[in-house]
Design a protein around this motif. Structure first.
Motif, PDB file in Angstrom:
ATOM      1  N   MET A 103      -2.288   4.135   3.831  1.00 20.12           N
ATOM      2  CA  MET A 103      -1.949   5.215   2.907  1.00 20.12           C
ATOM      3  C   MET A 103      -2.117   6.578   3.553  1.00 20.12           C
ATOM      4  N   GLY A 113      -5.762  -0.881   3.892  1.00 19.24           N
ATOM      5  CA  GLY A 113      -5.014  -0.150   2.865  1.00 19.24           C
ATOM      6  C   GLY A 113      -5.239   1.348   2.947  1.00 19.24           C
ATOM      7  N   HIS A 172       0.826  -1.214   0.000  1.00 19.50           N
ATOM      8  CA  HIS A 172       0.000   0.000   0.000  1.00 19.50           C
ATOM      9  C   HIS A 172       0.856   1.260   0.000  1.00 19.50           C
TER      10      HIS A 172
END
Length: 456
Positions: free
Chosen positions: A331, A327, A262
């Protein structure tokens, strides 16, 4: 067993040029000024050893007495100087004895992992005497199944986490070459101290504009002078002097691989897992927190270089989301850290404020702030140690567990993380009278790491 009084270097009193003046930095003295409560500003590492032979107290003293010659600071004590002569200086301890710093402590029955954690936490919280070099090495005996453990303890005035690793690197096999200057060195004369102090002040005046820019950057990284209040919850409330710890160990590679999928790092994954675990514990109490505000010390050593010891860390405030897919959270954390990390790589605010901060801390201002702060929920330190296993006195170090203590203020739980030999070791440290249930929290933390590793 010969003590360091028999060290041949002691007989070679250096002469010639004036002694080098080694002052404690502004950041070092800030940690000393903060050390006014019942829990000292100290940290350590628990080394779990695998020994084919015996590593008793005499053998450990011999190893340490040889290795500390590579780090002069470990045979120095910090002394104040007269008014007009500048900050406190490090001087060689003429009464240094290895026996005062390396000792053995018996682990109470049953000598299992919990008992080891309790006794190790106890010796790390045992205040080091300021009249001597501020470190100790403790051999833990009477562990179950013939296990062996050594605890290395440093006061924060000596070093930050990376500085502590530099100490550890000198202590483990094969050691490092002795320092060039013989021991002991004479104290600097007052005339030299006064001259150096005036030169330092002159340089400081020329750097005022740069200091103001550094202060603004550091405050930006730590959330600003007036940050948004962290979401109220039971994690932030007055604490006492009690501490309890649990340890979670897992392979680092799967965690790093999941984070990389990710665009994030293993450090980011640790923050996401900790925030999610705290969120789950709070949900069980009928509370919901999003985001979890985490303070992360960031090292400035890469940018500044300098001494392998001392304190060169600045706080980075990261708001870690607890809602969304793994994810998405990874991020967001990666982007937040990337946007603010550079600003946290310079001097810490406590170092820039210098004598003003130290005065406020000595008058109780820092303790008052920590007891009432609403800037963050918890603290996470993460230091990367050796990638391959090391040995100490011929014994393989199977695991290294980081432990830091200090006045908790209103922070009921915090986390110490160390990467070593392919493993992530996470020490969960709570105030047992006010913090979350440590067994439940550790269980939730493992579940969250499993979720991260399984994420696609």
């Amino acid at each position: 067993m010969a003590s360091t009084t028999d060290d041949p270097l002691r007989a070679k009193m250096w002469s010639g040029k004036p002694p080098v003046i080694e002052r404690a930095s502004s950041a070092d003295l800030a940690f000393l000024a903060m050390d006014t409560g019942k829990v000292p500003q100290q940290f350590g590492v628990i080394l779990l050893l695998e020994c084919s032979g015996d590593l008793g107290l005499p053998e450990l003293r011999q190893v340490v007495s040889q290795r500390i010659r590579a780090i002069p600071r470990l045979r120095q004590r910090l002394i104040t100087v007269p008014v007009g002569c500048g900050r406190a200086v490090w001087v060689d301890d003429l009464d240094f004895r290895i026996e005062r710093h390396v000792r053995a402590v018996s682990c109470p029955p049953p000598g299992d992992e919990r008992a080891l954690h309790d006794i190790a936490l106890s010796v790390i919280m045992d205040r080091l005497p300021r009249r001597a070099p501020l470190w100790s090495v403790i051999l833990i005996t009477d562990l179950a199944d013939g296990a062996a453990a050594v605890v290395v303890v440093l006061h924060h005035v000596l070093a930050d986490g990376l500085g502590g690793l530099n100490v550890l690197a000198a202590l483990v096999d094969p050691g490092a070459p002795p320092a060039a200057l013989p021991f002991p060195q004479p104290k600097p004369p007052l005339s030299s101290l006064a001259r150096d102090a005036w030169l330092t002040r002159a340089r400081g005046v020329r750097r005022l504009a740069g200091s103001w820019r550094s202060f603004r950057q550091a405050m930006f990284a730590s959330g600003g002078v007036l940050p948004a209040r962290a979401v109220p919850c039971s994690l932030v409330r007055p604490t006492g002097s009690g501490r309890r710890m649990a340890v979670l160990r897992l392979n680092r590679e799967p965690v790093a691989a999941a984070a990389h999928r990710h665009g994030a790092t293993a450090n980011d994954a640790v923050l996401v897992a900790i925030a999610a675990a705290l969120h789950q514990v709070l949900l069980g109490r009928g509370e919901s927190v999003d985001p979890v505000a985490i303070t992360v010390p960031v090292s400035g050593r890469g940018a500044q270089g300098g001494s392998p010891l001392g304190n060169l860390v600045s706080p980075l405030l990261v708001e870690v989301p607890t809602v969304g897919t793994v994810g998405e959270r990874l991020m967001r954390v990666e982007a937040d850290v990337r946007a603010h990390r550079a600003a946290a790589s310079g001097p810490a605010p406590i170092a820039i404020l210098g004598v003003l901060f130290r005065l406020i801390a000595r008058l109780g201002g820092y303790r008052y702030y920590m007891n009432h702060q609403r800037r963050f929920h918890t603290l996470v330190t993460h230091v990367r140690g050796p990638a391959e296993p090391v040995t100490l006195g011929g014994c393989k170090v199977n695991a290294a567990i980081p432990v830091g203590v200090g006045e908790g203020g209103n922070m009921t739980v915090y986390f110490e993380v160390l990467s070593y030999a392919g493993m992530l070791t996470i020490a969960v440290i709570v105030d047992p009278d006010h913090g979350p249930d440590i067994d439940e929290l550790t269980h939730q933390l493992r579940n969250e790491f499993d979720s991260i590793i399984a994420s696609s």
